[in-house]
Design an enzyme around this catalytic site. Structure first.
Site, PDB file in Angstrom:
ATOM      1  N   GLY A  15       0.856  -1.184   0.000  1.00 54.03           N
ATOM      2  CA  GLY A  15       0.000   0.000   0.000  1.00 54.03           C
ATOM      3  C   GLY A  15       0.890   1.231   0.000  1.00 54.03           C
ATOM      4  O   GLY A  15       2.097   1.152  -0.292  1.00 54.03           O
ATOM      5  N   ALA A  17       2.245   3.111   2.366  1.00 55.70           N
ATOM      6  CA  ALA A  17       3.415   3.142   3.266  1.00 55.70           C
ATOM      7  C   ALA A  17       4.517   2.217   2.755  1.00 55.70           C
ATOM      8  O   ALA A  17       5.696   2.596   2.710  1.00 55.70           O
ATOM      9  CB  ALA A  17       3.008   2.752   4.683  1.00 55.70           C
ATOM     10  N   LYS A  36       0.227  -9.916  -0.507  1.00 56.29           N
ATOM     11  CA  LYS A  36      -0.583 -11.134  -0.412  1.00 56.29           C
ATOM     12  C   LYS A  36      -1.406 -11.410  -1.670  1.00 56.29           C
ATOM     13  O   LYS A  36      -1.811 -12.526  -1.929  1.00 56.29           O
ATOM     14  CB  LYS A  36      -1.501 -10.987   0.799  1.00 56.29           C
ATOM     15  CG  LYS A  36      -2.104 -12.243   1.294  1.00 56.29           C
ATOM     16  CD  LYS A  36      -2.618 -12.104   2.721  1.00 56.29           C
ATOM     17  CE  LYS A  36      -3.692 -11.076   2.894  1.00 56.29           C
ATOM     18  NZ  LYS A  36      -4.310 -11.141   4.231  1.00 56.29           N
ATOM     19  N   ALA A  47      -9.313   3.763  -0.778  1.00 60.54           N
ATOM     20  CA  ALA A  47      -9.576   5.054  -0.118  1.00 60.54           C
ATOM     21  C   ALA A  47     -10.263   5.985  -1.116  1.00 60.54           C
ATOM     22  O   ALA A  47      -9.835   6.105  -2.263  1.00 60.54           O
ATOM     23  CB  ALA A  47      -8.268   5.656   0.369  1.00 60.54           C
ATOM     24  N   GLY A  49     -12.193   9.421  -0.246  1.00 57.48           N
ATOM     25  CA  GLY A  49     -12.352  10.867  -0.038  1.00 57.48           C
ATOM     26  C   GLY A  49     -11.151  11.685  -0.431  1.00 57.48           C
ATOM     27  O   GLY A  49     -11.276  12.676  -1.168  1.00 57.48           O
ATOM     28  N   GLU A 114     -13.917  17.561   5.071  1.00 59.71           N
ATOM     29  CA  GLU A 114     -14.559  16.390   5.696  1.00 59.71           C
ATOM     30  C   GLU A 114     -14.712  16.677   7.179  1.00 59.71           C
ATOM     31  O   GLU A 114     -14.324  17.754   7.657  1.00 59.71           O
ATOM     32  CB  GLU A 114     -13.731  15.115   5.437  1.00 59.71           C
ATOM     33  CG  GLU A 114     -13.774  14.679   3.976  1.00 59.71           C
ATOM     34  CD  GLU A 114     -12.967  13.431   3.665  1.00 59.71           C
ATOM     35  OE1 GLU A 114     -12.366  12.846   4.587  1.00 59.71           O
ATOM     36  OE2 GLU A 114     -12.923  13.049   2.488  1.00 59.71           O
ATOM     37  N   HIS A 235     -16.322   3.771  10.425  1.00 60.85           N
ATOM     38  CA  HIS A 235     -16.735   4.830   9.499  1.00 60.85           C
ATOM     39  C   HIS A 235     -18.243   4.970   9.600  1.00 60.85           C
ATOM     40  O   HIS A 235     -18.964   3.974   9.582  1.00 60.85           O
ATOM     41  CB  HIS A 235     -16.316   4.471   8.069  1.00 60.85           C
ATOM     42  CG  HIS A 235     -16.374   5.647   7.138  1.00 60.85           C
ATOM     43  ND1 HIS A 235     -17.568   6.203   6.727  1.00 60.85           N
ATOM     44  CD2 HIS A 235     -15.402   6.391   6.562  1.00 60.85           C
ATOM     45  CE1 HIS A 235     -17.299   7.236   5.926  1.00 60.85           C
ATOM     46  NE2 HIS A 235     -15.993   7.369   5.823  1.00 60.85           N
ATOM     47  N   ARG A 281     -15.536  11.855  13.431  1.00 61.50           N
ATOM     48  CA  ARG A 281     -16.076  10.594  12.923  1.00 61.50           C
ATOM     49  C   ARG A 281     -16.644   9.696  14.014  1.00 61.50           C
ATOM     50  O   ARG A 281     -17.672   9.044  13.827  1.00 61.50           O
ATOM     51  CB  ARG A 281     -14.942   9.878  12.190  1.00 61.50           C
ATOM     52  CG  ARG A 281     -15.379   8.898  11.193  1.00 61.50           C
ATOM     53  CD  ARG A 281     -14.198   8.424  10.385  1.00 61.50           C
ATOM     54  NE  ARG A 281     -14.072   9.167   9.156  1.00 61.50           N
ATOM     55  CZ  ARG A 281     -13.165   8.892   8.223  1.00 61.50           C
ATOM     56  NH1 ARG A 281     -12.311   7.905   8.403  1.00 61.50           N
ATOM     57  NH2 ARG A 281     -13.109   9.583   7.106  1.00 61.50           N
ATOM     58  N   HIS A 355     -13.403   0.468   9.981  1.00 62.62           N
ATOM     59  CA  HIS A 355     -12.762   1.157   8.855  1.00 62.62           C
ATOM     60  C   HIS A 355     -11.248   1.281   9.019  1.00 62.62           C
ATOM     61  O   HIS A 355     -10.502   1.069   8.074  1.00 62.62           O
ATOM     62  CB  HIS A 355     -13.395   2.541   8.743  1.00 62.62           C
ATOM     63  CG  HIS A 355     -12.923   3.357   7.589  1.00 62.62           C
ATOM     64  ND1 HIS A 355     -13.089   2.948   6.278  1.00 62.62           N
ATOM     65  CD2 HIS A 355     -12.304   4.572   7.526  1.00 62.62           C
ATOM     66  CE1 HIS A 355     -12.590   3.875   5.464  1.00 62.62           C
ATOM     67  NE2 HIS A 355     -12.095   4.861   6.199  1.00 62.62           N
ATOM     68  N   ARG A 390      -8.979   9.005  14.425  1.00 60.05           N
ATOM     69  CA  ARG A 390      -8.230   9.636  13.328  1.00 60.05           C
ATOM     70  C   ARG A 390      -9.049  10.709  12.624  1.00 60.05           C
ATOM     71  O   ARG A 390     -10.238  10.518  12.341  1.00 60.05           O
ATOM     72  CB  ARG A 390      -7.822   8.556  12.309  1.00 60.05           C
ATOM     73  CG  ARG A 390      -7.165   9.110  11.067  1.00 60.05           C
ATOM     74  CD  ARG A 390      -6.629   8.016  10.174  1.00 60.05           C
ATOM     75  NE  ARG A 390      -7.659   7.163   9.615  1.00 60.05           N
ATOM     76  CZ  ARG A 390      -8.400   7.467   8.558  1.00 60.05           C
ATOM     77  NH1 ARG A 390      -8.261   8.632   7.940  1.00 60.05           N
ATOM     78  NH2 ARG A 390      -9.288   6.608   8.104  1.00 60.05           N
ATOM     79  N   LEU A 396      -3.765   8.404   4.298  1.00 63.51           N
ATOM     80  CA  LEU A 396      -2.873   8.299   3.137  1.00 63.51           C
ATOM     81  C   LEU A 396      -1.623   9.146   3.385  1.00 63.51           C
ATOM     82  O   LEU A 396      -0.501   8.753   3.046  1.00 63.51           O
ATOM     83  CB  LEU A 396      -3.598   8.746   1.861  1.00 63.51           C
ATOM     84  CG  LEU A 396      -4.752   7.837   1.405  1.00 63.51           C
ATOM     85  CD1 LEU A 396      -5.560   8.495   0.298  1.00 63.51           C
ATOM     86  CD2 LEU A 396      -4.242   6.478   0.941  1.00 63.51           C
TER      87      LEU A 396
HETATM   88  C1  SIN Z   1     -13.815   8.598   3.231  1.00 64.11           C
HETATM   89  O1  SIN Z   1     -13.704   8.854   2.039  1.00 64.11           O
HETATM   90  O2  SIN Z   1     -14.818   8.863   3.877  1.00 64.11           O
HETATM   91  C2  SIN Z   1     -12.702   7.884   3.918  1.00 64.11           C
HETATM   92  C3  SIN Z   1     -11.605   8.811   4.193  1.00 64.11           C
HETATM   93  C4  SIN Z   1     -10.809   8.340   5.363  1.00 64.11           C
HETATM   94  O3  SIN Z   1     -10.959   7.223   5.833  1.00 64.11           O
HETATM   95  O4  SIN Z   1     -10.027   9.146   5.860  1.00 64.11           O
END
Ligand code: SIN
Length: 549
Positions: A15, A17, A36, A47, A49, A114, A235, A281, A355, A390, A396
């Site tokens: 991914g 990282a 894997k 991902a 957003g 967001e 989430h 969140r 999530h 978070r 990301l």
């Molecule tokens: C989302 O698009 O809602 C996820 C973004 C995130 O997990 O930071």
């Protein structure tokens, strides 16, 4: 490609990282990236957003820091958050140079907002496919580096520890397309775990099937400490439609003005937080769970976590007229279309789903774990950067920033190859078929975790979770004793180890904070718990300690 007997650096996970680290490491040595499934199949890829980044100078960076700290409900390790927001802009600029294309209008980067962000600072790509674009560009760039080799469809079955130091890993093919089915023991100067989170520990998750916490469990088994494992982010808005997967409906829809409504059509967020739909969140997820239980107020019952069987909670965009929703969110629109739903016409049934793991393998700011030779970065790691919750779209960025830092630490620490790491005496080849019986035990554990260690927890439900976890582990161990090895068995054991760490950590934290809510301790208790939980090896109630960092 034959898998080499030794490399300088072994990276588990492809991914954001893992690939960012691999690119750095390849400037100075031979790198093997083990993944894997096929390259690009990772949590990063899904991902939607965006990626949060402060590009407007010092005051912008300061505000990003404050938002990150505030969202984390008192537990963000501030030095880690400072590193994230300060180094983020350079890492993102570099990614763009390597080919990542974020959405623009008239040449200017577009930004959205967001939950819990004080301004619009989130870059996005192809509307709602930011992770896919970051993954695409990093995979292409990494493939162009001569000193990176890839072992696809390959699992790390164990870490090799020599004289108290990680000195390599045992690998085995994880499917018919494996680069080299093996098994193999590969010696390495150091190993980086960047294998992502463990959403599959819960029956309801936005995560892909590969997110089974393998790296976290391997680190624990090898003797590394974990931290903050009770903090699993749910989430708020995954699709909640019978027969459909828990597909992520991005928080960016609320950033563009979507409302949340209960089954009476009421906007209910004003009862929970002044920021309404853009509250942190954890607050939004719990509010939805309670509304889904018909709880107009009060705490709701632990053990009921807002699944698709609950009363519908709806995400409503019918009033949003200033943007073309289908153009802004093409992936989500297309997915919903398969189920006869239209963002402009229909309120979308949603509910929380597991999530993102805020906890993970405990590391310092440079990815060093408590076990020499072993490093971790991204969702698999816990630097304390997210605290108890978070901030949206910080993950990301975390992968880019801390992936690069871990690689630099691996280079600077300059550990030598240890001779004792290979070749393996008696590694078992992986069974060709997955184990359907093992899968049944895993499903039972996933359901038990969702019901007992989900959004609303209580000592009694957590103890029930531990009973289910012990049953699952005992059943899987019987297969191992019979000499079996299969992908589902390895994944099931990892999930069981992660579940055990979550349950014990959640029991030990007798308060509510961020994503961890205990109905029997509904208040935040700074006097006793303004500290990070740490899981030593040999998980049990007594092995959880709380530490100030
Ligand atoms: C989302 O698009 O809602 C996820 C973004 C995130 O997990 O930071």
């Amino acid at each position: 490609m034959a898998i080499p007997l030794r490399v300088d650096f072994l990276v588990m996970g492809a991914g954001v990282a893992g690939l960012r680290a691999a690119v750095e490491l390849a400037r100075h040595g031979e790198v093997l990236v083990v993944t894997k499934e096929s390259l690009g199949e990772s949590n990063t890829h899904y991902a939607q957003g965006g990626i949060a980044v402060a590009t407007e100078g010092a005051s912008d960076v300061r505000l990003h820091l404050e938002d990150t700290v505030n969202a984390g409900d008192g537990l963000v390790y501030r030095p880690a958050a400072e590193v994230l927001v300060r180094e983020g802009p350079e890492r993102v600029a570099e990614l763009m140079e390597w080919g990542a294309a974020f959405d623009r209008e008239g040449g200017r980067l577009l930004r959205t907002r967001e939950g819990a962000h004080s301004l619009a600072r989130i870059l996005h790509a192809n509307g709602d496919a930011t992770g896919a674009e970051i993954s695409r560009s990093l995979v292409a760039f990494a493939r162009g580096q001569k000193r990176i080799q890839f072992a696809e469809w390959t699992m790390v079955a164990g870490l090799v520890v020599v004289d108290g130091r990680v000195a390599g890993a045992d690998l085995a093919g994880a499917g018919p397309l494996a680069t080299d089915p093996g098994p193999h023991r590969v010696g390495a100067r150091s190993v980086l775990i960047a294998s992502g989170g463990a959403g599959q520990v819960y029956s309801d998750t936005t995560n892909p099937a590969v997110a089974t916490g393998d790296g976290i469990a391997l680190a624990l088994d090898a003797g590394a400490a974990l931290a903050d494992m009770e903090f699993y982010q749910f989430h708020p808005t995954a699709l909640a439609l019978a027969g459909a997967p828990r597909f992520l409906i991005s928080e960016a829809l609320r950033g563009e003005g979507a409302y949340l409504r209960n089954d009476r059509g009421e906007r209910f967020m004003e009862r929970y937080h002044p920021l309404l739909e853009l509250a942190p969140r954890d607050v939004v997820a719990r509010a939805i769970a309670r509304e889904g239980m018909g709880a107009r107020s009060g705490e709701g019952k632990a053990g009921e976590t807002g699944t698709s069987e609950a009363r519908p909670v709806l995400l409503d965009l019918r009033h949003v007229r200033n943007i073309d929703l289908h153009r802004r969110f093409p992936g989500i629109s297309a997915f919903l279309g398969e189920y006869g739903l239209d963002l402009e016409r229909d309120p979308i049934p949603i509910g929380p789903a597991a999530h993102y793991l805020m906890g993970g393998i405990r590391t310092d700011l440079d990815g060093r774990t408590t076990l020499p030779g072993l490093y971790a970065a991204g969702e698999a790691a816990c630097t304390g950067v997210h605290g108890a919750n978070r901030l949206a779209s910080n993950s990301l960025l975390e992968g880019l920033v801390f992936g690069a830092r871990a690689a630099l630490a691996m280079l600077n620490d300059g550990l030598p190859l240890l001779p004792g790491a290979g070749p393996a005496a008696a590694l078992r080849p992986m069974a060709k078929e997955d184990d359907s019986l093992a899968d049944i035990f895993i499903h039972h554990l996933q359901k038990a975790m969702w019901v007992n260690a989900g959004l609303l927890r209580h000592e009694s439900t957590l103890r029930e979770g531990l009973v289910a976890q012990a049953e699952c582990e005992a059943n899987l161990e019987r297969f191992v004793e019979q000499g079996k090895t299969s992908r589902s068995l390895l994944e099931g054991r990892a999930l069981s180890r992660v579940a055990q760490a979550i349950l014990h950590s959640a029991l030990a934290r007798a308060e509510s904070r961020g994503a961890h809510f205990r109905n029997d301790y509904p208040q935040r208790d700074d006097r006793n718990f303004l500290r990070h939980s740490v899981v030593g090896s040999g998980v049990g109630d007594e092995s959880i300690t709380f530490e100030g960092w």
